[in-house]
Design a protein around this motif. Structure first.
Motif, PDB file in Angstrom:
ATOM      1  N   SER A  93       0.855  -1.190   0.000  1.00  0.00           N
ATOM      2  CA  SER A  93       0.000   0.000   0.000  1.00  0.00           C
ATOM      3  C   SER A  93       0.884   1.229   0.000  1.00  0.00           C
ATOM      4  O   SER A  93       1.995   1.210   0.544  1.00  0.00           O
ATOM      5  N   PHE A  94       0.381   2.297  -0.615  1.00  0.00           N
ATOM      6  CA  PHE A  94       1.060   3.588  -0.561  1.00  0.00           C
ATOM      7  C   PHE A  94       0.111   4.585   0.083  1.00  0.00           C
ATOM      8  O   PHE A  94      -1.105   4.496  -0.102  1.00  0.00           O
ATOM      9  N   ALA A  95       0.696   5.556   0.786  1.00  0.00           N
ATOM     10  CA  ALA A  95      -0.132   6.621   1.355  1.00  0.00           C
ATOM     11  C   ALA A  95      -0.549   7.550   0.227  1.00  0.00           C
ATOM     12  O   ALA A  95       0.288   8.002  -0.550  1.00  0.00           O
TER      13      ALA A  95
ATOM     14  N   GLN B 147      -4.598   5.193   2.720  1.00  0.00           N
ATOM     15  CA  GLN B 147      -3.741   4.144   2.162  1.00  0.00           C
ATOM     16  C   GLN B 147      -4.366   3.584   0.883  1.00  0.00           C
ATOM     17  O   GLN B 147      -5.552   3.254   0.865  1.00  0.00           O
ATOM     18  N   GLN B 148      -3.560   3.488  -0.158  1.00  0.00           N
ATOM     19  CA  GLN B 148      -4.036   2.932  -1.416  1.00  0.00           C
ATOM     20  C   GLN B 148      -3.380   1.554  -1.598  1.00  0.00           C
ATOM     21  O   GLN B 148      -2.153   1.448  -1.619  1.00  0.00           O
ATOM     22  N   LEU B 149      -4.251   0.517  -1.681  1.00  0.00           N
ATOM     23  CA  LEU B 149      -3.725  -0.835  -1.860  1.00  0.00           C
ATOM     24  C   LEU B 149      -3.377  -1.035  -3.335  1.00  0.00           C
ATOM     25  O   LEU B 149      -4.248  -0.962  -4.204  1.00  0.00           O
TER      26      LEU B 149
ATOM     27  N   ALA C  64      -2.317  -4.168 -17.107  1.00  0.00           N
ATOM     28  CA  ALA C  64      -2.623  -2.817 -17.581  1.00  0.00           C
ATOM     29  C   ALA C  64      -1.720  -1.798 -16.881  1.00  0.00           C
ATOM     30  O   ALA C  64      -1.183  -2.068 -15.808  1.00  0.00           O
ATOM     31  N   SER C  65      -1.602  -0.637 -17.489  1.00  0.00           N
ATOM     32  CA  SER C  65      -0.818   0.440 -16.904  1.00  0.00           C
ATOM     33  C   SER C  65      -1.350   0.771 -15.510  1.00  0.00           C
ATOM     34  O   SER C  65      -2.565   0.869 -15.315  1.00  0.00           O
ATOM     35  N   GLY C  66      -0.447   0.877 -14.553  1.00  0.00           N
ATOM     36  CA  GLY C  66      -0.849   1.265 -13.202  1.00  0.00           C
ATOM     37  C   GLY C  66      -1.291   0.107 -12.316  1.00  0.00           C
ATOM     38  O   GLY C  66      -1.719   0.320 -11.189  1.00  0.00           O
ATOM     39  N   CYS C  67      -1.164  -1.133 -12.808  1.00  0.00           N
ATOM     40  CA  CYS C  67      -1.669  -2.261 -12.006  1.00  0.00           C
ATOM     41  C   CYS C  67      -0.655  -2.714 -10.949  1.00  0.00           C
ATOM     42  O   CYS C  67      -0.978  -3.544 -10.112  1.00  0.00           O
ATOM     43  N   GLY C  68       0.550  -2.161 -10.999  1.00  0.00           N
ATOM     44  CA  GLY C  68       1.516  -2.468  -9.948  1.00  0.00           C
ATOM     45  C   GLY C  68       2.692  -3.334 -10.382  1.00  0.00           C
ATOM     46  O   GLY C  68       3.438  -3.856  -9.541  1.00  0.00           O
ATOM     47  N   LYS C  69       2.918  -3.468 -11.679  1.00  0.00           N
ATOM     48  CA  LYS C  69       4.014  -4.316 -12.178  1.00  0.00           C
ATOM     49  C   LYS C  69       5.378  -3.805 -11.716  1.00  0.00           C
ATOM     50  O   LYS C  69       6.190  -4.568 -11.196  1.00  0.00           O
ATOM     51  N   SER C  70       5.598  -2.491 -11.916  1.00  0.00           N
ATOM     52  CA  SER C  70       6.897  -1.933 -11.510  1.00  0.00           C
ATOM     53  C   SER C  70       7.056  -1.986 -10.000  1.00  0.00           C
ATOM     54  O   SER C  70       8.161  -2.233  -9.496  1.00  0.00           O
ATOM     55  N   THR C  71       5.945  -1.764  -9.307  1.00  0.00           N
ATOM     56  CA  THR C  71       5.995  -1.832  -7.840  1.00  0.00           C
ATOM     57  C   THR C  71       6.463  -3.222  -7.403  1.00  0.00           C
ATOM     58  O   THR C  71       7.344  -3.350  -6.542  1.00  0.00           O
TER      59      THR C  71
ATOM     60  N   ASP D 268      12.212  -4.321 -16.521  1.00  0.00           N
ATOM     61  CA  ASP D 268      10.965  -3.549 -16.517  1.00  0.00           C
ATOM     62  C   ASP D 268      10.830  -2.820 -17.848  1.00  0.00           C
ATOM     63  O   ASP D 268      11.428  -1.769 -18.044  1.00  0.00           O
ATOM     64  N   GLU D 269      10.054  -3.386 -18.759  1.00  0.00           N
ATOM     65  CA  GLU D 269       9.814  -2.821 -20.086  1.00  0.00           C
ATOM     66  C   GLU D 269      11.102  -2.326 -20.739  1.00  0.00           C
ATOM     67  O   GLU D 269      11.168  -1.169 -21.197  1.00  0.00           O
ATOM     68  N   PRO D 270      12.130  -3.179 -20.798  1.00  0.00           N
ATOM     69  CA  PRO D 270      13.436  -2.689 -21.255  1.00  0.00           C
ATOM     70  C   PRO D 270      13.457  -2.277 -22.723  1.00  0.00           C
ATOM     71  O   PRO D 270      14.329  -1.517 -23.121  1.00  0.00           O
TER      72      PRO D 270
HETATM   73  N1  LIG Z   1       6.260   5.428  -4.453  1.00  0.00           N
HETATM   74  C1  LIG Z   1       4.936   5.507  -4.681  1.00  0.00           C
HETATM   75  N2  LIG Z   1       4.135   6.266  -3.906  1.00  0.00           N
HETATM   76  C2  LIG Z   1       2.809   6.332  -4.115  1.00  0.00           C
HETATM   77  N3  LIG Z   1       2.166   5.654  -5.077  1.00  0.00           N
HETATM   78  C3  LIG Z   1       2.910   4.882  -5.885  1.00  0.00           C
HETATM   79  C4  LIG Z   1       4.327   4.752  -5.735  1.00  0.00           C
HETATM   80  N4  LIG Z   1       4.787   3.904  -6.688  1.00  0.00           N
HETATM   81  C5  LIG Z   1       3.708   3.522  -7.380  1.00  0.00           C
HETATM   82  N5  LIG Z   1       2.578   4.085  -6.907  1.00  0.00           N
HETATM   83  C6  LIG Z   1       1.206   3.867  -7.412  1.00  0.00           C
HETATM   84  O1  LIG Z   1       1.007   2.476  -7.515  1.00  0.00           O
HETATM   85  C7  LIG Z   1       0.253   2.165  -8.678  1.00  0.00           C
HETATM   86  C8  LIG Z   1       0.999   1.155  -9.510  1.00  0.00           C
HETATM   87  O2  LIG Z   1       2.154   1.766 -10.087  1.00  0.00           O
HETATM   88  P1  LIG Z   1       3.218   0.961 -10.947  1.00  0.00           P
HETATM   89  O3  LIG Z   1       4.241   1.942 -11.384  1.00  0.00           O
HETATM   90  O4  LIG Z   1       3.679  -0.216 -10.181  1.00  0.00           O
HETATM   91  O5  LIG Z   1       2.326   0.469 -12.190  1.00  0.00           O
HETATM   92  P2  LIG Z   1       2.761  -0.312 -13.513  1.00  0.00           P
HETATM   93  O6  LIG Z   1       1.904  -1.504 -13.598  1.00  0.00           O
HETATM   94  O7  LIG Z   1       4.229  -0.484 -13.542  1.00  0.00           O
HETATM   95  O8  LIG Z   1       2.299   0.730 -14.648  1.00  0.00           O
HETATM   96  P3  LIG Z   1       2.971   1.036 -16.107  1.00  0.00           P
HETATM   97  O9  LIG Z   1       2.561  -0.092 -17.004  1.00  0.00           O
HETATM   98  O10 LIG Z   1       2.309   2.338 -16.490  1.00  0.00           O
HETATM   99  O11 LIG Z   1       4.434   1.159 -15.937  1.00  0.00           O
HETATM  100  C9  LIG Z   1      -0.037   3.485  -9.369  1.00  0.00           C
HETATM  101  O12 LIG Z   1      -1.322   3.906  -9.019  1.00  0.00           O
HETATM  102  C10 LIG Z   1       1.017   4.419  -8.818  1.00  0.00           C
HETATM  103  O13 LIG Z   1       0.550   5.736  -8.794  1.00  0.00           O
END
Ligand SMILES: Nc1ncnc2c1ncn2[C@@H]1O[C@H](COP(=O)(O)OP(=O)(O)OP(=O)(O)O)[C@@H](O)[C@H]1O
Ligand SMILES: [Mg+2]
Length: 262
Positions: free
Chosen positions: A27-29, A34-36, A56-63, A166-168
């Motif tokens: 989760s991020f603040a 808190q956003q899960l 999809a974009s924003g689903c949390g892959k990079s996280t 990550d999407e190299p």
């Molecule tokens: N350090 C952070 N603080 C707050 N929110 C974050 C942080 N890192 C990521 N997020 C949020 O977490 C969610 C997932 O982000 P992430 O970058 O993991 O997505 P992604 O799947 O890699 O997207 P993309 O395909 O666009 O790269 C997004 O809503 C983003 O705003």
């Protein structure tokens, strides 16, 4: 990082996984509390396995990749890897004041390779990514595709068991990307490397992987996975690659519809 070891028949101990992700949530603040972002992800990458993580974009892959890399900590759950992973991102992150060769030599130096061995090893690694003769080239003299090759050589120089990508190739044109898919597949098959590769390009995921894992959006959960047993060499335009890509795209579209806008 911690690793589970198993005794092989010859008495040696081998890792049972390159990465183990157990019930990981993150989760991020945010402004609304808190956003899960990731919810109860459990995933293993076996030694030598090539897994793509799709969503999809924003689903949390990079996280998730950042958590496996140890750049951030999960809110709950546990992650272990077999040694320290090597990383490769969309941005090459090479040092612009160093030449291609010196960028690789720096990675060798950090690994403790002796000074007089570094030059030769860097030349070998440049050969592996088909950039022989580029040792003295400055980063700004290289094309985007060449920079990503140097970044790949530098990642391999670290001799990690696990390569996190990550999407190299996302910023490259289709032809250059296709060539680099071939190179990555060849290098992966020639080494014992395990790869966890993030993309939102379904065809790329199917072309490269032994296993494709689809994440849902908001929060990211494992929605489905596919084993890809299409024989190598694969081409992006192969019928089998196209057919599986259509099936996965349907599922991905469903995820995006279920969880709102892309
Ligand atoms: N350090 C952070 N603080 C707050 N929110 C974050 C942080 N890192 C990521 N997020 C949020 O977490 C969610 C997932 O982000 P992430 O970058 O993991 O997505 P992604 O799947 O890699 O997207 P993309 O395909 O666009 O790269 C997004 O809503 C983003 O705003
Ligand atoms: Mg991302």
């Amino acid at each position: 990082m911690a690793t589970t070891l198993a005794k092989a028949a010859d008495g040696t101990e081998a890792a049972t996984h390159a990465a183990r992700i157990e019930h990981v949530s993150k989760s991020f603040a945010g402004p609304a509390g808190q956003q899960l972002v990731l919810d109860d992800i459990t995933l293993d990458v076996a030694p030598g396995e090539f897994v793509t993580l799709l969503g999809a974009s924003g689903c949390g892959k990079s996280t998730l990749l950042n958590l496996v890399a140890g750049l951030d900590r999960p809110t709950s759950g546990a992650i272990s890897t077999d040694g320290r992973p090597a990383l490769m991102f969309q941005e090459h992150a090479l040092f612009p004041w160093l030449t291609a060769g010196k960028n690789i030599e720096l990675a060798l130096k950090l690994r403790g390779v002796a000074k007089d061995e570094r030059r030769g090893r860097a030349e070998e690694l440049l050969g592996l990514v088909r950039l022989k003769g580029a040792h003295g080239k400055r980063v700004h003299e290289l094309s985007g595709g060449m920079r990503q090759r140097v970044a790949l050589a530098r990642a391999i120089a670290q001799e990690s068991k696990l390569l996190l990508m990550d999407e190299p190739f996302a910023a490259l044109d289709a032809i250059t990307r296709d060539v680099l898919h071939d190179e990555l597949t060849r290098i992966w098959r020639e080494t014992q490397l395990s790869v966890l590769f993030v993309t939102h390009n379904v065809r790329e995921a199917v072309r490269l992987a032994q296993r494709v894992v689809l994440l849902s959006s908001r929060p990211g959960r494992i929605a489905r996975e596919w084993t890809v047993d299409i024989p190598h060499p694969r081409r992006i335009e192969d019928t089998a690659v196209a057919e599986l890509s259509v099936e996965i795209t349907e599922e991905l579209r469903g995820e995006i519809r279920r969880h709102g806008q892309h």
